[in-house]
Design a protein around this motif. Structure first.
Motif, PDB file in Angstrom:
ATOM      1  N   SER A   1       0.872  -1.174   0.000  1.00  0.00           N
ATOM      2  CA  SER A   1       0.000   0.000   0.000  1.00  0.00           C
ATOM      3  C   SER A   1       0.911   1.227   0.000  1.00  0.00           C
ATOM      4  CB  SER A   1      -0.885  -0.009   1.245  1.00  0.00           C
ATOM      5  OG  SER A   1      -1.626   1.177   1.335  1.00  0.00           O
ATOM      6  N   GLU A   2       0.745   2.105  -0.991  1.00  0.00           N
ATOM      7  CA  GLU A   2       1.560   3.315  -1.028  1.00  0.00           C
ATOM      8  C   GLU A   2       0.939   4.356  -0.103  1.00  0.00           C
ATOM      9  OE1 GLU A   2       3.414   6.597  -4.077  1.00  0.00           O
ATOM     10  OE2 GLU A   2       2.986   4.592  -4.814  1.00  0.00           O
ATOM     11  N   VAL A   3       1.657   4.721   0.941  1.00  0.00           N
ATOM     12  CA  VAL A   3       1.181   5.669   1.940  1.00  0.00           C
ATOM     13  C   VAL A   3       1.478   7.093   1.487  1.00  0.00           C
ATOM     14  CG1 VAL A   3       1.394   6.388   4.353  1.00  0.00           C
ATOM     15  CG2 VAL A   3       1.517   3.966   3.761  1.00  0.00           C
ATOM     16  N   LEU A   4       2.693   7.309   1.033  1.00  0.00           N
ATOM     17  CA  LEU A   4       3.162   8.585   0.497  1.00  0.00           C
ATOM     18  C   LEU A   4       4.116   8.249  -0.642  1.00  0.00           C
ATOM     19  CD1 LEU A   4       4.126  10.391   3.850  1.00  0.00           C
ATOM     20  CD2 LEU A   4       2.220  11.024   2.357  1.00  0.00           C
ATOM     21  N   PRO A   5       4.392   9.195  -1.526  1.00  0.00           N
ATOM     22  CA  PRO A   5       5.409   8.894  -2.546  1.00  0.00           C
ATOM     23  C   PRO A   5       6.733   8.508  -1.886  1.00  0.00           C
ATOM     24  CG  PRO A   5       4.215  10.913  -3.100  1.00  0.00           C
ATOM     25  CD  PRO A   5       3.791  10.516  -1.704  1.00  0.00           C
ATOM     26  N   GLY A   6       7.235   7.326  -2.245  1.00  0.00           N
ATOM     27  CA  GLY A   6       8.482   6.837  -1.676  1.00  0.00           C
ATOM     28  C   GLY A   6       8.323   6.031  -0.396  1.00  0.00           C
ATOM     29  N   LEU A   7       7.076   5.803   0.038  1.00  0.00           N
ATOM     30  CA  LEU A   7       6.808   5.056   1.270  1.00  0.00           C
ATOM     31  C   LEU A   7       5.704   4.039   1.000  1.00  0.00           C
ATOM     32  CD1 LEU A   7       7.039   4.541   4.348  1.00  0.00           C
ATOM     33  CD2 LEU A   7       5.405   6.404   4.663  1.00  0.00           C
ATOM     34  N   ARG A   8       6.096   2.748   1.036  1.00  0.00           N
ATOM     35  CA  ARG A   8       5.126   1.665   0.863  1.00  0.00           C
ATOM     36  C   ARG A   8       5.104   0.798   2.108  1.00  0.00           C
ATOM     37  NH1 ARG A   8       5.715  -1.779  -4.413  1.00  0.00           N
ATOM     38  NH2 ARG A   8       7.530  -2.533  -3.298  1.00  0.00           N
ATOM     39  N   VAL A   9       3.928   0.181   2.362  1.00  0.00           N
ATOM     40  CA  VAL A   9       3.740  -0.606   3.580  1.00  0.00           C
ATOM     41  C   VAL A   9       2.939  -1.870   3.277  1.00  0.00           C
ATOM     42  CG1 VAL A   9       2.672  -0.599   5.869  1.00  0.00           C
ATOM     43  CG2 VAL A   9       3.761   1.459   5.017  1.00  0.00           C
ATOM     44  N   LYS A  10       3.345  -2.959   3.919  1.00  0.00           N
ATOM     45  CA  LYS A  10       2.538  -4.175   4.004  1.00  0.00           C
ATOM     46  C   LYS A  10       2.188  -4.306   5.475  1.00  0.00           C
ATOM     47  CE  LYS A  10       4.543  -6.834   0.228  1.00  0.00           C
ATOM     48  NZ  LYS A  10       4.887  -8.203  -0.203  1.00  0.00           N
ATOM     49  N   ALA A  11       0.907  -4.251   5.822  1.00  0.00           N
ATOM     50  CA  ALA A  11       0.512  -4.232   7.235  1.00  0.00           C
ATOM     51  C   ALA A  11      -0.490  -5.335   7.534  1.00  0.00           C
ATOM     52  CB  ALA A  11      -0.095  -2.878   7.580  1.00  0.00           C
TER      53      ALA A  11
ATOM     54  N   GLY B   1      14.622   5.644  -1.848  1.00  0.00           N
ATOM     55  CA  GLY B   1      15.575   6.738  -1.924  1.00  0.00           C
ATOM     56  C   GLY B   1      14.902   8.058  -2.267  1.00  0.00           C
ATOM     57  N   GLY B   2      15.260   9.111  -1.550  1.00  0.00           N
ATOM     58  CA  GLY B   2      14.683  10.433  -1.758  1.00  0.00           C
ATOM     59  C   GLY B   2      13.476  10.719  -0.888  1.00  0.00           C
ATOM     60  N   PHE B   3      12.964   9.704  -0.160  1.00  0.00           N
ATOM     61  CA  PHE B   3      11.800   9.932   0.703  1.00  0.00           C
ATOM     62  C   PHE B   3      12.205  10.795   1.898  1.00  0.00           C
ATOM     63  CE2 PHE B   3       9.398   8.787   4.542  1.00  0.00           C
ATOM     64  CZ  PHE B   3       8.128   9.167   4.144  1.00  0.00           C
ATOM     65  N   VAL B   4      11.380  11.809   2.170  1.00  0.00           N
ATOM     66  CA  VAL B   4      11.551  12.642   3.360  1.00  0.00           C
ATOM     67  C   VAL B   4      10.199  12.697   4.058  1.00  0.00           C
ATOM     68  CG1 VAL B   4      12.099  14.929   4.271  1.00  0.00           C
ATOM     69  CG2 VAL B   4      13.358  14.038   2.294  1.00  0.00           C
ATOM     70  N   GLU B   5      10.165  12.258   5.288  1.00  0.00           N
ATOM     71  CA  GLU B   5       8.925  12.296   6.062  1.00  0.00           C
ATOM     72  C   GLU B   5       8.471  13.747   6.184  1.00  0.00           C
ATOM     73  OE1 GLU B   5       7.233   9.544   9.640  1.00  0.00           O
ATOM     74  OE2 GLU B   5       9.378   9.741   9.373  1.00  0.00           O
ATOM     75  N   PRO B   6       7.196  14.035   5.872  1.00  0.00           N
ATOM     76  CA  PRO B   6       6.747  15.428   5.815  1.00  0.00           C
ATOM     77  C   PRO B   6       6.703  16.145   7.166  1.00  0.00           C
ATOM     78  CG  PRO B   6       4.912  13.931   5.414  1.00  0.00           C
ATOM     79  CD  PRO B   6       6.155  13.095   5.486  1.00  0.00           C
TER      80      PRO B   6
END
Length: 111
Positions: A20-30, A45-50
């Motif tokens: 599941s893509e939470v944010l661009p550059g951040l995916r999760v399997k939960a 790479g390049g992900f920055v937590e907002p």
């Protein structure tokens, strides 16, 4: 195996859990079970937590290097290292994943 023994555990095959893509550059399997959740998180790479995260986390770096900013500076977590972030402002953190570096982290948290 008897029914009581089977109710004492649950095997989870993360290959069968969709990303599941939470944010661009951040995916999760939960997967949620009772009052806890376990997640396989991919920081690309390049992900920055907002914003600053103040949730508590307990986890393990499966692959890649995880780069996390704290009030006190930046810490890099290597594969095979565990992490424990206390909840609240004392443990606030922000992932800043460098370009070209993807990390997979296993996390468990209360819901």
């Amino acid at each position: 195996m008897n029914e009581q023994a089977m109710a004492a555990y649950r095997k989870i095959d993360f290959d069968d859990v969709a990303w599941s893509e939470v944010l661009p550059g951040l995916r999760v399997k939960a997967v949620q079970e009772g009052p806890r959740t376990i997640r396989l998180v991919e920081f690309q790479g390049g992900f920055v937590e907002p914003g600053w995260c103040e949730k508590g986390h307990v986890g393990f770096v499966v692959s890649g290097r995880l780069t996390v900013e704290f009030d006190s500076g930046v810490e890099v977590f290597e594969p095979g290292q565990g992490l424990f972030f206390t909840p609240g402002t004392g443990g606030r953190h922000k992932v800043r994943q460098p370009d070209g570096e993807t990390a997979h982290v296993f996390l468990t948290e209360p819901i």
